[in-house]
Design a protein around this motif. Structure first.
Motif, mmCIF file in Angstrom:
data_model
loop_
_atom_site.group_PDB
_atom_site.id
_atom_site.type_symbol
_atom_site.label_atom_id
_atom_site.label_comp_id
_atom_site.label_asym_id
_atom_site.label_seq_id
_atom_site.Cartn_x
_atom_site.Cartn_y
_atom_site.Cartn_z
ATOM 1 N N ILE A 11 10.393 2.999 14.561
ATOM 2 C CA ILE A 11 10.136 4.366 14.095
ATOM 3 C C ILE A 11 8.741 4.469 13.477
ATOM 4 O O ILE A 11 7.985 5.402 13.745
ATOM 5 N N LEU A 12 8.387 3.472 12.680
ATOM 6 C CA LEU A 12 7.109 3.517 11.976
ATOM 7 C C LEU A 12 5.918 3.330 12.911
ATOM 8 O O LEU A 12 4.858 3.916 12.712
ATOM 9 N N SER A 13 6.082 2.469 13.917
ATOM 10 C CA SER A 13 4.999 2.210 14.878
ATOM 11 C C SER A 13 3.680 1.955 14.151
ATOM 12 O O SER A 13 2.698 2.690 14.296
ATOM 13 N N LEU A 14 3.653 0.875 13.373
ATOM 14 C CA LEU A 14 2.521 0.602 12.489
ATOM 15 C C LEU A 14 1.383 -0.135 13.193
ATOM 16 O O LEU A 14 1.614 -1.030 14.013
ATOM 17 N N GLN A 15 0.190 0.238 12.833
ATOM 18 C CA GLN A 15 -1.009 -0.438 13.323
ATOM 19 C C GLN A 15 -1.122 -1.792 12.628
ATOM 20 O O GLN A 15 -0.847 -1.919 11.427
ATOM 21 N N ALA A 16 -1.510 -2.809 13.382
ATOM 22 C CA ALA A 16 -1.651 -4.151 12.805
ATOM 23 C C ALA A 16 -2.873 -4.191 11.893
ATOM 24 O O ALA A 16 -3.994 -3.938 12.329
ATOM 25 N N ASN A 17 -2.639 -4.473 10.630
ATOM 26 C CA ASN A 17 -3.742 -4.681 9.692
ATOM 27 C C ASN A 17 -3.300 -5.710 8.654
ATOM 28 O O ASN A 17 -2.221 -6.324 8.776
ATOM 29 N N ASP A 55 -3.387 6.688 17.416
ATOM 30 C CA ASP A 55 -2.141 7.427 17.203
ATOM 31 C C ASP A 55 -1.168 6.705 16.276
ATOM 32 O O ASP A 55 -0.215 7.307 15.793
ATOM 33 N N GLN A 56 -1.370 5.406 16.060
ATOM 34 C CA GLN A 56 -0.396 4.653 15.269
ATOM 35 C C GLN A 56 -0.498 4.987 13.781
ATOM 36 O O GLN A 56 -1.577 5.294 13.250
ATOM 37 N N ASN A 57 0.646 4.878 13.105
ATOM 38 C CA ASN A 57 0.676 5.010 11.654
ATOM 39 C C ASN A 57 0.073 3.757 11.028
ATOM 40 O O ASN A 57 0.090 2.676 11.635
ATOM 41 N N VAL A 58 -0.413 3.871 9.798
ATOM 42 C CA VAL A 58 -1.081 2.721 9.197
ATOM 43 C C VAL A 58 -0.741 2.628 7.709
ATOM 44 O O VAL A 58 -0.699 3.634 6.995
ATOM 45 N N ILE A 59 -0.448 1.414 7.244
ATOM 46 C CA ILE A 59 -0.218 1.166 5.811
ATOM 47 C C ILE A 59 -1.575 1.125 5.111
ATOM 48 O O ILE A 59 -2.468 0.371 5.503
ATOM 49 N N THR A 60 -1.712 1.940 4.066
ATOM 50 C CA THR A 60 -2.972 1.966 3.320
ATOM 51 C C THR A 60 -2.843 1.423 1.901
ATOM 52 O O THR A 60 -3.850 1.196 1.232
ATOM 53 N N ASP A 61 -1.618 1.197 1.454
ATOM 54 C CA ASP A 61 -1.427 0.642 0.111
ATOM 55 C C ASP A 61 -0.017 0.111 -0.010
ATOM 56 O O ASP A 61 0.918 0.652 0.604
ATOM 57 N N LEU A 62 0.139 -0.950 -0.807
ATOM 58 C CA LEU A 62 1.460 -1.495 -1.120
ATOM 59 C C LEU A 62 1.374 -2.086 -2.519
ATOM 60 O O LEU A 62 0.519 -2.928 -2.788
ATOM 61 N N ARG A 63 2.246 -1.630 -3.391
ATOM 62 C CA ARG A 63 2.204 -2.085 -4.786
ATOM 63 C C ARG A 63 3.575 -2.578 -5.235
ATOM 64 O O ARG A 63 4.597 -1.986 -4.900
ATOM 65 N N LYS A 65 9.531 11.236 7.653
ATOM 66 C CA LYS A 65 10.521 11.159 6.577
ATOM 67 C C LYS A 65 11.922 11.442 7.109
ATOM 68 O O LYS A 65 12.874 10.706 6.803
ATOM 69 N N THR A 66 12.064 12.488 7.914
ATOM 70 C CA THR A 66 13.367 12.852 8.481
ATOM 71 C C THR A 66 13.930 11.714 9.325
ATOM 72 O O THR A 66 15.130 11.389 9.256
ATOM 73 N N GLN A 67 13.082 11.106 10.134
ATOM 74 C CA GLN A 67 13.531 10.006 10.998
ATOM 75 C C GLN A 67 13.977 8.795 10.176
ATOM 76 O O GLN A 67 14.969 8.134 10.511
ATOM 77 N N LEU A 68 13.253 8.490 9.098
ATOM 78 C CA LEU A 68 13.561 7.302 8.293
ATOM 79 C C LEU A 68 14.812 7.499 7.446
ATOM 80 O O LEU A 68 15.598 6.563 7.246
ATOM 81 N N ILE A 69 15.006 8.688 6.907
ATOM 82 C CA ILE A 69 16.156 8.944 6.024
ATOM 83 C C ILE A 69 17.479 8.625 6.721
ATOM 84 O O ILE A 69 18.419 8.120 6.092
#
Length: 609
Positions: free
Chosen positions: A421-427, A320-328, A353-357
C-alpha cells in the motif's frame, strides 16, 4: 561521721548502683526479643499522621521518644518491651542498649520521615525544576543547569551543617563528619554513597496521563499519591532522602565511627566521565553503596552497551513513489519511548490514510499473538501531501524491555506489513526500517542476532532498538544491549554481533557502518557485615525477605570498590526512571528517607564492614 561508716555507706551505694544497672540489663534481656519491624513503624507513622497536633508538641528526636513512652505506645497498642527499650536509651543504660540500638536507629528513621515530609517535597520540587539533562554540544561541567544544581546542593549542605566540596562540577560531595577519635585525630574511615544529579531528556509531548491531563516534566506535580517529574525516580528523590538522613543523624547526637560521604555525579546518564575524573583525583572509600537501582541489595549488574548502525543519506528522487522523510523514537539510547512516528510524503494523504486504516486492527491482533502487549496506531493526514503514522506503546528503561511496550519495532513492522500500500521509495529511512525488522524485530532476546544467552541469577541478554537520529551525515539507528555473565567473553559477543551485521549488509547489498560497545558485567561477593546490615534494614522496614538480587541496569557501582546498589525501586514495582510520566510513589519516597536514615546510623556505627 567516722571513716568506717563513710566507707560502709560508699560500698553500699556502689553495690546499689551496680545492681541497678545489672537489673536493667537483666530485665531487658528477659524481654522476649522481637524486631521493631515495618508493621510497628507503620502504626507509629499512621498515628502521628492522623494526629498531627500530637507530633507538633516536640521539635527533636529526644522529644519524639519521650512522647512515645509517655503513653502513646500504649494507645498504639505496641509491645511494652518497646517502651522499656526507649526508656533505657533515654536513661543512657548503655550496657543493655548494645543489643537494642537498632530499635533506636529505626525509630530515628521513622522520626525523620514524619518530621521532614514537607521539607522533602520542597527539596524535590526545587531539584526537579533544574533541567539537568546533558547535551552533546556542551560538556556537563560547563552545563549551566548542572552548575545551578551544584549551587543548590551547597546551599542545602550549609543549612544542614554538612561539609561540601565541588570537584569541578563533576562531583558534588557532601560529608557527614564523624568527628574525632579518642586520641583527637580525625576519623580516617569513610563510607561512600553515590548517586547522580543528571537526568535523561523529556519530550513534553509524551507527558500526558491516560485521562488526557498534560504534565510538565520539570515541575513536581502531586497526583494520587505520586510525585510526577523528570528525576523523581532517577535519581533526585534519593539525593533528597540521603541529605535529610545526614541532617537528622547530625542533629540526633549519634556518635559515628566513620564519615559518611555522599557523592553526587553529573554524567551518569551519558558518558560517566564525572566519576572517572573524580577517581583520578580523590581517594575513594573502600566500601560504597549506590542509590540508583533497586532494593534489597543489588550485587550483580549486566554489561551495558549500544549497537550503532549508520546509513548513508540517499538523495530523494522525484517520482510517483511515496517517501519517508522523518522517523522519530526515543530522545535517549537507553530509553524505550512511549511513542514513535514516521512521516511520509505522498500525493494524496487522505487516500493513503483510508487505505491504511483498514489494515490496523488485523495488524494489532496478529502482532499481539507474536508478542503480548497493548499498543495503538494513529494515522493522520497532517497536510494534503504529508501522512504521519504514530505507534503508541509504553515507555520503560532500556535495560528493562519486559516492563514496556516498545513502539519502534512495532512501527517498522507496520511499515513492512503495509509495504504494498505504501509503495515506498528506497532511501536511508527505508533501509533502516528494514534493518530494524530483520535484525531486531519484536523480540528483545537477541534471537535474530544469534546471541541468545541467559544467566540463572542475572537473567537473559536483551537488546532493543531505541533511537533514530542524524549523525554526521548519516542516519544513526541505536539499539540498547544488556549482557549477563555467561560463557562468552565480551569481545566474543561483540565479534559475533559484528559478523552478523556484516553478513546482513552483504546479503541485502545495503552498505552501512556499525559500532558495537559493551561494558563488563559486575558480580559482587554477597558476604560481608555491611551487606547483611542492608538486607536486614530492608526486611525489617518492608516485611519483604532481604535477599541479594541482580539487575539489568548498569550503574557506577561497577567502577567503585566493594560497591552495590541499595534502592530506590521496590521489588515488584515497575522502575519509572527514563519513562514518560516518570513518578515516585510518595509513600516509597518517605520509606527511602526512613531506611536511608537507619542505614547511615547503623553503617556509621558498625564496628567493621
Amino acid at each position: 561521721m567516722n571513716g568506717f561508716f563513710k566507707l560502709a555507706i560508699g560500698f553500699s551505694l556502689l553495690f546499689w548502683l551496680t545492681n541497678s544497672v545489672a537489673e536493667t540489663d537483666i530485665e531487658l534481656n528477659k524481654v522476649k526479643y522481637h524486631h521493631f519491624d515495618h508493621s510497628q513503624a507503620e502504626v507509629i507513622v499512621q498515628y502521628y499522621t492522623e494526629n498531627p497536633q500530637a507530633f507538633s508538641q516536640f521539635n527533636d528526636f529526644e522529644g519524639f521518644l519521650r512522647d512515645l513512652v509517655s503513653g502513646r505506645l500504649m494507645k498504639m497498642k505496641l509491645p511494652q518491651s518497646t517502651s522499656e527499650i526507649i526508656s533505657c536509651y533515654l536513661a543512657e543504660c548503655g550496657l543493655a542498649m548494645r543489643h537494642y540500638k537498632n530499635y533506636i536507629y529505626r525509630l530515628l528513621g521513622v522520626y525523620n520521615r514524619l518530621a521532614n515530609a514537607e521539607k522533602a517535597r520542597q527539596m524535590l520540587s526545587n531539584m526537579v525544576a533544574i533541567k539537568t539533562y546533558n547535551s552533546a554540544n556542551v560538556p556537563a561541567h560547563h552545563n549551566p543547569e548542572i552548575i545551578k544544581f551544584g549551587r543548590y546542593i551547597k546551599q542545602i549542605a550549609a543549612e544542614f551543617n554538612l561539609g561540601y566540596r565541588n570537584i569541578d562540577n563533576r562531583i558534588f560531595e557532601v560529608t557527614l563528619d564523624a568527628g574525632t577519635e579518642a586520641d583527637g585525630q580525625s576519623s580516617a574511615d569513610v563510607f561512600g554513597i553515590l548517586t547522580h544529579a543528571d537526568v535523561v531528556p523529556a519530550d513534553i509531548n509524551k507527558w500526558r496521563l491516560r485521562n488526557g491531563r498534560q504534565l510538565e516534566p520539570y515541575q513536581l506535580t502531586e497526583i494520587d499519591g505520586k510525585y510526577y517529574g523528570r528525576g523523581t525516580e532517577d535519581d533526585k528523590a534519593s539525593i533528597v532522602a540521603a541529605l535529610l538522613a545526614m541532617r537528622t543523624i547530625t542533629n540526633s547526637g549519634i556518635v559515628l565511627k566513620r564519615d559518611i560521604r555522599l557523592m553526587i555525579e553529573t554524567t551518569e546518564e551519558t558518558t560517566g566521565a564525572g566519576i572517572e575524573y573524580y577517581m583520578q583525583r580523590e581517594t575513594i572509600p573502600d566500601y560504597n553503596i549506590v542509590l540508583d537501582s533497586r532494593y534489597p541489595a543489588v550485587i550483580a549488574e549486566k554489561g551495558p552497551g549500544y549497537i550503532r548502525s549508520f546509513f548513508p543519506l540517499i538523495e530523494q528522487n522525484q517520482g510517483d513513489q511515496n517517501v519517508i522523510t522523518d522517523l522519530r523514537a526515543s530522545m535517549a539510547g537507553n530509553q524505550i519511548t512511549k511513542s514513535a512516528y514516521v512521516d511520509i510524503v505522498t500525493s494524496n494523504a487522505d487516500l493513503l490514510k483510508t487505505q491504511l486504516i483498514d489494515t490496523v486492527d488485523d495488524f494489532i491482533f496478529n502482532t499481539k499473538l507474536k508478542q503480548k502487549g497493548m499498543f495503538s496506531i494513529l494515522i493522520d493526514a497532517k497536510y494534503p501531501q504529508l501522512l504521519r503514522i504514530t505507534v503508541v506503546g509504553e515507555s520503560a528503561h532500556g535495560s528493562r524491555p519486559e516492563q514496556g511496550i516498545n513502539p519502534l519495532p512495532r512501527l517498522t513492522a507496520f511499515i513492512h506489513h503495509t509495504n504494498q500500500i505504501l509503495s515506498l521509495q528506497a532511501n536511508h529511512y527505508l533501509h533502516a526500517v528494514n534493518y530494524v525488522n530483520d535484525i531486531f524485530s519484536l523480540k528483545y532476546l537477541g534471537n535474530k542476532l544469534g546471541i541468545q544467552v541467559r544467566n540463572s541469577f542475572m537473567g537473559p541478554l536483551t537488546v532493543v532498538p531505541t533511537q533514530f537520529t542524524m549523525h554526521q551525515g548519516n542516519l544513526e539507528v541505536v539499539a540498547n544491549i544488556r549482557v549477563p555473565e555467561n560463557d562468552y567473553t565480551i569481545e566474543q559477543t561483540k565479534n559475533q554481533i559484528k559478523q552478523r551485521l556484516i553478513s546482513y549488509s552483504k546479503e541485502l547489498n545495503i552498505p552501512f557502518q556499525h559500532t558495537v560497545e559493551i561494558g563488563q558485567w559486575m558480580v559482587r561477593n554477597p558476604n560481608g557485615a555491611w551487606i547483611a546490615t542492608l538486607l536486614d534494614i530492608f526486611e525489617q522496614n518492608t516485611g519483604v525477605p532481604g535477599k541479594p538480587v541482580a539487575t539489568a541496569g548498569s550503574t557506577t557501582a561497577k567502577q567503585l570498590p566493594n560497591a552495590i546498589n541499595f534502592g530506590p525501586s521496590l521489588p515488584g514495582q515497575k522502575y519509572m526512571g527514563h519513562n514518560a510520566n516518570e513518578f515516585k510513589f510518595i509513600k516509597n519516597f518517605h520509606l527511602d528517607i526512613q531506611m536511608f536514615t537507619e542505614m547511615m546510623a547503623r553503617i556509621g556505627t558498625q564496628e567493621t564492614l
